[in-house]
Design a protein around this motif. Structure first.
Motif, PDB file in Angstrom:
ATOM      1  N   VAL A 599      18.350  77.320  49.823  1.00  0.00           N
ATOM      2  CA  VAL A 599      19.560  78.106  50.033  1.00  0.00           C
ATOM      3  C   VAL A 599      20.056  79.001  48.878  1.00  0.00           C
ATOM      4  CG1 VAL A 599      20.961  80.121  50.926  1.00  0.00           C
ATOM      5  CG2 VAL A 599      18.915  78.446  52.319  1.00  0.00           C
ATOM      6  N   SER A 600      20.019  78.988  47.367  1.00  0.00           N
ATOM      7  CA  SER A 600      20.638  78.714  46.498  1.00  0.00           C
ATOM      8  C   SER A 600      21.714  79.981  46.364  1.00  0.00           C
ATOM      9  CB  SER A 600      19.911  79.468  44.865  1.00  0.00           C
ATOM     10  OG  SER A 600      18.864  80.723  45.198  1.00  0.00           O
ATOM     11  N   ASP A 601      21.469  80.856  47.070  1.00  0.00           N
ATOM     12  CA  ASP A 601      23.042  81.942  47.047  1.00  0.00           C
ATOM     13  C   ASP A 601      24.180  81.056  47.804  1.00  0.00           C
ATOM     14  OD1 ASP A 601      24.429  85.343  47.345  1.00  0.00           O
ATOM     15  OD2 ASP A 601      24.440  83.832  49.220  1.00  0.00           O
ATOM     16  N   GLU A 602      24.999  80.713  47.684  1.00  0.00           N
ATOM     17  CA  GLU A 602      26.292  79.750  47.259  1.00  0.00           C
ATOM     18  C   GLU A 602      26.804  80.610  49.353  1.00  0.00           C
ATOM     19  OE1 GLU A 602      29.437  78.875  45.349  1.00  0.00           O
ATOM     20  OE2 GLU A 602      27.936  77.673  43.643  1.00  0.00           O
ATOM     21  N   GLN A 603      26.647  81.947  48.986  1.00  0.00           N
ATOM     22  CA  GLN A 603      27.609  82.152  50.417  1.00  0.00           C
ATOM     23  C   GLN A 603      27.001  82.288  51.396  1.00  0.00           C
ATOM     24  OE1 GLN A 603      28.841  86.301  49.711  1.00  0.00           O
ATOM     25  NE2 GLN A 603      29.329  86.468  52.414  1.00  0.00           N
ATOM     26  N   LEU A 604      25.563  83.024  51.764  1.00  0.00           N
ATOM     27  CA  LEU A 604      24.445  82.883  52.337  1.00  0.00           C
ATOM     28  C   LEU A 604      24.511  80.646  53.157  1.00  0.00           C
ATOM     29  CD1 LEU A 604      22.447  83.709  54.649  1.00  0.00           C
ATOM     30  CD2 LEU A 604      20.663  83.271  52.369  1.00  0.00           C
ATOM     31  N   GLN A 605      24.640  80.023  52.003  1.00  0.00           N
ATOM     32  CA  GLN A 605      23.860  78.949  52.076  1.00  0.00           C
ATOM     33  C   GLN A 605      25.224  78.047  53.303  1.00  0.00           C
ATOM     34  OE1 GLN A 605      25.294  75.870  49.633  1.00  0.00           O
ATOM     35  NE2 GLN A 605      22.629  75.062  49.531  1.00  0.00           N
ATOM     36  N   SER A 606      26.666  78.844  52.477  1.00  0.00           N
ATOM     37  CA  SER A 606      27.478  78.709  53.661  1.00  0.00           C
ATOM     38  C   SER A 606      27.796  79.596  55.197  1.00  0.00           C
ATOM     39  CB  SER A 606      29.243  78.820  52.362  1.00  0.00           C
ATOM     40  OG  SER A 606      30.608  78.689  53.629  1.00  0.00           O
ATOM     41  N   GLU A 607      27.363  80.791  55.130  1.00  0.00           N
ATOM     42  CA  GLU A 607      27.620  81.204  56.276  1.00  0.00           C
ATOM     43  C   GLU A 607      26.439  80.560  57.417  1.00  0.00           C
ATOM     44  OE1 GLU A 607      26.403  85.103  55.197  1.00  0.00           O
ATOM     45  OE2 GLU A 607      27.856  85.574  54.189  1.00  0.00           O
ATOM     46  N   LEU A 608      25.076  80.067  56.944  1.00  0.00           N
ATOM     47  CA  LEU A 608      24.095  79.012  58.023  1.00  0.00           C
ATOM     48  C   LEU A 608      24.608  77.604  58.065  1.00  0.00           C
ATOM     49  CD1 LEU A 608      20.845  79.905  55.229  1.00  0.00           C
ATOM     50  CD2 LEU A 608      21.287  80.153  58.207  1.00  0.00           C
ATOM     51  N   ARG A 609      25.725  77.185  57.131  1.00  0.00           N
ATOM     52  CA  ARG A 609      25.969  75.934  57.808  1.00  0.00           C
ATOM     53  C   ARG A 609      26.672  76.358  59.010  1.00  0.00           C
ATOM     54  NH1 ARG A 609      26.699  73.142  51.932  1.00  0.00           N
ATOM     55  NH2 ARG A 609      24.509  72.630  51.484  1.00  0.00           N
ATOM     56  N   VAL A 610      28.188  77.524  58.492  1.00  0.00           N
ATOM     57  CA  VAL A 610      29.396  76.824  59.141  1.00  0.00           C
ATOM     58  C   VAL A 610      28.636  77.873  60.979  1.00  0.00           C
ATOM     59  CG1 VAL A 610      31.410  78.907  59.950  1.00  0.00           C
ATOM     60  CG2 VAL A 610      30.723  77.835  57.821  1.00  0.00           C
ATOM     61  N   SER A 611      27.479  78.381  60.812  1.00  0.00           N
ATOM     62  CA  SER A 611      27.132  79.065  62.093  1.00  0.00           C
ATOM     63  C   SER A 611      26.125  78.089  63.059  1.00  0.00           C
ATOM     64  CB  SER A 611      26.032  80.482  61.933  1.00  0.00           C
ATOM     65  OG  SER A 611      24.970  79.715  61.290  1.00  0.00           O
ATOM     66  N   ILE A 612      25.796  77.533  62.096  1.00  0.00           N
ATOM     67  CA  ILE A 612      25.532  76.094  63.187  1.00  0.00           C
ATOM     68  C   ILE A 612      26.150  75.127  63.652  1.00  0.00           C
ATOM     69  CG2 ILE A 612      23.382  74.048  62.396  1.00  0.00           C
ATOM     70  CD1 ILE A 612      22.397  75.644  60.176  1.00  0.00           C
ATOM     71  N   SER A 613      27.337  74.806  62.927  1.00  0.00           N
ATOM     72  CA  SER A 613      28.472  73.750  63.016  1.00  0.00           C
ATOM     73  C   SER A 613      29.136  74.400  64.310  1.00  0.00           C
ATOM     74  CB  SER A 613      29.130  73.694  61.973  1.00  0.00           C
ATOM     75  OG  SER A 613      28.270  72.529  60.756  1.00  0.00           O
ATOM     76  N   ALA A 614      29.280  75.231  64.558  1.00  0.00           N
ATOM     77  CA  ALA A 614      30.040  76.413  64.956  1.00  0.00           C
ATOM     78  C   ALA A 614      29.433  76.405  66.623  1.00  0.00           C
ATOM     79  CB  ALA A 614      30.075  77.732  64.914  1.00  0.00           C
TER      80      ALA A 614
END
Length: 668
Positions: A599-614
Motif C-alpha cells: 500500500v504505497s499511499d501513506e494515507q491509505l496505509q495509515s487508515e488501514l492500520r488504524v482501522s485494524i488496530s481499532a
C-alpha cells in the motif's frame, strides 16, 4: 576649344537626309559628297572655336544638359497633335554619352564602392538621368509615323535597356549583400531597418530570438536606395524584372533564415518515414519557425515591401502576399504531413502544440494581409489546424482501445497500483493541461459528426432526465468519463486474478485511491470529471475497505469471542488453550502474508492500520483479560499468550510494507 558634339554612328540625330533640315545634315551617316562634308565640318569647327559661348566638353555634366532634355521632352509631348514636331537637338547625344559613360564606369568597377551602396549626388544624378531616358523613349514612342525619330527611339531604348540591366544587378546586389551582412555576426551593423535601439545593442552574442528583431537587416540608407531603384525601374516599364529580382532575393532570405533555425523543406514522404524522436524535434523547430514568421518576419517583411515599393501600394501588397504565402504554405504543408502520420499516444501533445500554434496565430494575420489573401490564408491555416485537431481526437479516443485490450493475466505482486492505472492517469493529467484545446477539438469533431449524421436521428426518442444531464457535459468531458469507467471496469476484472479475496480488495483500494488522488491533484481533471464522480469513487473505496476487513479480520475476531469455551458453565482450559493457539497461528500467518502486500499511499496505509488496530486490539486485550486467570501462571501462560496487546499493535504497523516480516516472540 574642342567640339562639344561628338560625331559617331550612335548619334541621336536624324538618319533620314530627306527629312533632316540643312542645319543638321552634318549628322547624317552617308552623304553624297565626302569632300563637301569634310569642308563643312571644318567650317563648323572654326565657327565653334570662334564662338566663346560654346562650352568645353570637359565641363559638360548630366545636371547641365538635363534642363535641355526636360525642355525637349516637354516640347515633344506638347507637339503630338501638331504637324511639325521639333527636331532632335544636339544635346540629346551629349546626354546619351554621359549616361553611358556613367554606367560604364560602375560596370567596369572603376569605383571602389558599388554605385548603389552610396547615397550621394552621383547616385541621384544617374537615377534622374535614367528617368529622363525613360521619358525620352516614351516621348519618341508617341510619334510612330515620324521617321525622323525612328533612330532616336531605338537609341534611347537601347540605352534604357542597358540602364535597366545595370539597375537590376544593383538592385539584386543591394538585396543580397545586405542579407549577408545581417547573417554575419562579425560585421558591425548599421542601424537596422525595422529595429529599435535595444535590438541593435543586442546584435552580437545573443540568442536567435533576440537577433530576430533585426530582420530583415537593411539599413535606412539601403532601403532608400532600394526604393529609388525600384521606382526608376517601374516607371521605365521594367516592373516585372524588378519584382522578380525582389521576390527571389527575399524568398532566399526567408529560406536562409528558417534554415538557421533548423527548419528545412521536408517532403510528405520523408515526414511519414521519420522516427518519432526525429519528427518530435522537427515539430519543435516548426513551432518556433511558425511563431517567428507570423510575429516577427512577416510584419518586418511587409514594412520593407511597403518602403521599397512605396510608389505603388497595389504592387507591394501583391508582392508581400505572394512572398509570404509561399513561406506560409511551406510551413502548413509540414503541418498537414504531420497530421497524416500514423497515430500513436505519445504524439498527442505535439499535435496539440501545433494545433494551438495555428489557432493562436491566425488572428495575427489580420493586420498583415489584405482581404482576399487573408481569407485564403486563413482557410489554408484553418484546414491544417482542423486536420491536426481530428488527429488529436483520434489519438485520444485510442486510449479507450488500449484499456480494452489490456487483458494481462498476471496479477501485480502485492496488490500494488497497476501499470495501466499509472499510465492512464498520468496520460490524462498531462492531456488535461490542454483542457481548453481538447474541449475545442472535441467540439469541432462533434460538429463534424453531427453534420454527417443521418436525417433520421431527429426522430429518436427524447432523452431522459439523466441523459439530459449527460448532454450538458462537453464532448471532451464525456470522453474522459468513458475512459475512467473503462479503467474502473478493467481493474475490477484484474482484481479477480488474485486468489485471496482480501488481496483483491487491497488491489482495488490501491488503484482506486491512486485514481482519486490524481483527479484531486489536477484542477483540470477534477473540473471535467465532476465532484459527483469522485464521491461515487470514494464510496466504492470505503466499501472495498469494509470488504477487506470482513474477509481478513472477522475471522480473527471470531476467535476472540466467548462462544465454545465453557462447558457446563465452566471455562474449559483445553478449549481455551486451543483458542489461543489458533489466534496466534492465524495472526502470524496474516502478518507474514500481508506484510508483503503493498500500500504505497501513506494515507491509505495509515487508515488501514488504524482501522485494524481499532477492532483487533481492544478485542484481544479484553479476551486476554478475561481468560488469563484460567491458565497456569508462569511458562504455561507464556506458551499460549505469546503476544501482548502492544505487540499486536506493533505487528499491525508492519503490514503493507511490501516486504515479508517475521514475528519475534516478545514478553508481555
Amino acid at each position: 576649344m574642342e567640339k562639344d558634339q561628338p560625331k559617331k554612328s550612335g548619334s541621336f540625330a536624324c538618319r533620314d537626309p530627306d527629312s533632316c533640315p540643312a542645319s543638321e545634315s552634318v549628322n547624317v551617316e552617308a552623304q553624297p559628297d565626302e569632300h563637301e562634308t569634310k569642308e563643312k565640318h571644318k567650317e563648323e569647327e572654326e565657327s565653334e572655336q570662334k564662338d566663346d559661348s560654346s562650352p568645353d566638353t570637359d565641363s559638360i555634366t548630366l545636371p547641365k544638359v538635363s534642363e535641355d532634355i526636360d525642355r525637349f521632352i516637354s516640347d515633344l509631348c506638347d507637339s503630338i497633335s501638331t504637324p511639325n514636331p521639333p527636331e532632335v537637338p544636339n544635346s540629346i547625344e551629349q546626354f546619351a554619352e554621359l549616361v553611358e559613360t556613367e554606367i560604364t564606369k560602375y560596370e567596369s568597377n572603376e569605383s571602389t564602392t558599388k554605385w548603389s551602396h552610396e547615397l550621394d549626388e552621383d547616385t541621384s544624378s544617374l537615377l534622374e538621368a535614367v528617368n529622363r531616358i525613360s521619358k525620352l523613349a516614351n516621348a519618341f514612342g508617341g510619334f510612330p509615323s515620324e521617321t525622323k525619330y525612328t533612330y532616336s527611339l531605338s537609341r534611347a531604348s537601347r540605352i534604357l535597356q542597358r540602364a535597366m540591366s545595370f539597375l537590376e544587378e544593383e538592385f539584386r546586389s543591394l538585396l543580397e549583400d545586405s542579407r549577408s551582412v545581417d547573417s554575419d555576426p562579425t560585421i558591425t551593423k548599421q542601424p537596422s531597418f525595422n529595429s529599435n535601439n535595444d535590438s541593435d545593442r543586442n546584435a552580437q552574442g545573443e540568442p536567435d530570438s533576440a537577433r530576430d528583431t533585426n530582420f530583415p537587416g537593411y539599413s535606412p540608407d539601403t532601403v532608400d536606395n532600394l526604393n529609388r531603384i525600384a521606382s526608376a525601374m517601374i516607371s521605365a516599364g521594367y516592373e516585372t524584372e524588378c519584382c522578380q529580382v525582389y521576390t527571389i532575393a527575399r524568398r532566399n532570405a526567408f529560406e536562409e533564415r528558417l534554415s538557421k533555425h533548423g527548419f528545412e523543406k521536408i517532403s510528405i514522404d520523408d515526414v511519414q518515414k521519420m522516427q518519432w524522436e526525429t519528427l518530435e524535434a522537427e515539430i519543435a523547430t516548426w513551432i518556433k519557425a511558425f511563431k517567428r514568421c507570423i510575429s516577427i518576419y512577416f510584419s518586418a517583411e511587409r514594412q520593407l515591401c511597403e518602403s521599397v515599393f512605396s510608389c505603388n501600394p497595389t504592387l507591394y501588397d501583391g508582392l508581400f502576399c505572394n512572398l509570404t504565402r509561399g513561406v506560409l504554405i511551406q510551413l502548413l504543408n509540414f503541418a498537414e504531413a504531420v497530421a497524416m502520420t500514423k497515430r500513436s499516444a505519445e504524439k498527442l501533445f505535439k499535435f496539440l502544440d501545433m494545433y494551438e500554434t495555428l489557432r493562436d496565430l491566425i488572428p495575427a494575420m489580420t493586420g498583415l494581409f489584405s482581404e482576399e489573401p487573408l481569407r485564403e490564408l486563413k482557410t489554408e491555416t484553418t484546414s491544417a489546424r482542423c486536420r491536426l485537431g481530428e488527429a488529436a481526437v483520434t489519438i485520444f479516443c485510442e486510449l479507450e482501445n488500449s484499456i480494452k485490450t489490456d487483458a494481462g493475466k498476471t496479477p501485480v505482486p502485492g496488490g500494488a497500483v497497476h501499470p495501466l492505472t499509472r499510465y492512464t492517469m498520468n496520460y490524462l493529467k498531462y492531456a488535461c493541461e490542454y483542457k481548453d484545446t481538447l474541449e475545442q477539438v472535441f467540439q469541432e469533431h462533434q460538429k463534424i459528426e453531427q453534420s454527417d449524421a443521418s436525417a433520421g436521428s431527429d426522430a429518436e426518442s427524447e432523452p431522459s432526465s439523466g441523459a439530459d444531464q449527460v448532454a450538458k457535459q462537453s464532448p471532451f468531458s464525456k470522453q474522459l468519463l468513458r475512459v475512467m469507467d473503462l479503467l474502473s471496469s478493467n481493474l475490477e476484472i484484474k482484481s479477480k486474478l488474485y486468489k485471496d479475496p482480501s488481496l483483491s480488495y487491497i488491489f482495488l483500494m490501491n488503484n482506486g485511491r491512486y485514481i482519486v488522488q490524481k483527479i484531486k491533484g489536477s484542477a483540470e481533471i477534477y473540473e471535467l470529471i465532476g465532484n459527483s464522480w469522485c464521491r461515487k469513487k470514494s464510496s466504492e473505496l470505503r466499501q472495498y475497505h469494509k470488504n477487506y476487513q470482513r474477509e481478513t479480520w472477522n475471522k480473527v475476531l471470531a476467535l476472540l469471542r466467548d462462544e465454545g469455551l465453557q462447558v457446563h458453565g465452566k471455562v474449559a482450559k483445553q478449549a481455551l488453550k486451543e483458542r489461543f493457539k489458533s489466534f496466534n497461528s492465524m495472526f502470524e500467518e496474516i502478518h507474514k502474508t500481508q506484510s508483503s502486500w503493498v500500500v504505497s499511499d501513506e494515507q491509505l496505509q495509515s487508515e488501514l492500520r488504524v482501522s485494524i488496530s481499532a477492532v483487533v486490539i481492544p478485542a484481544y486485550r479484553s479476551f486476554v483479560g478475561r481468560f488469563r486467570q484460567y491458565l497456569d501462571s508462569g511458562r504455561q501462560a507464556e506458551k499460549y499468550i505469546k503476544y501482548g496487546p502492544e505487540d499486536i499493535e506493533t505487528y499491525i504497523d508492519e503490514l503493507f510494507e511490501g516486504n515479508p516480516a517475521s514475528m519475534v516472540k516478545r514478553k508481555n
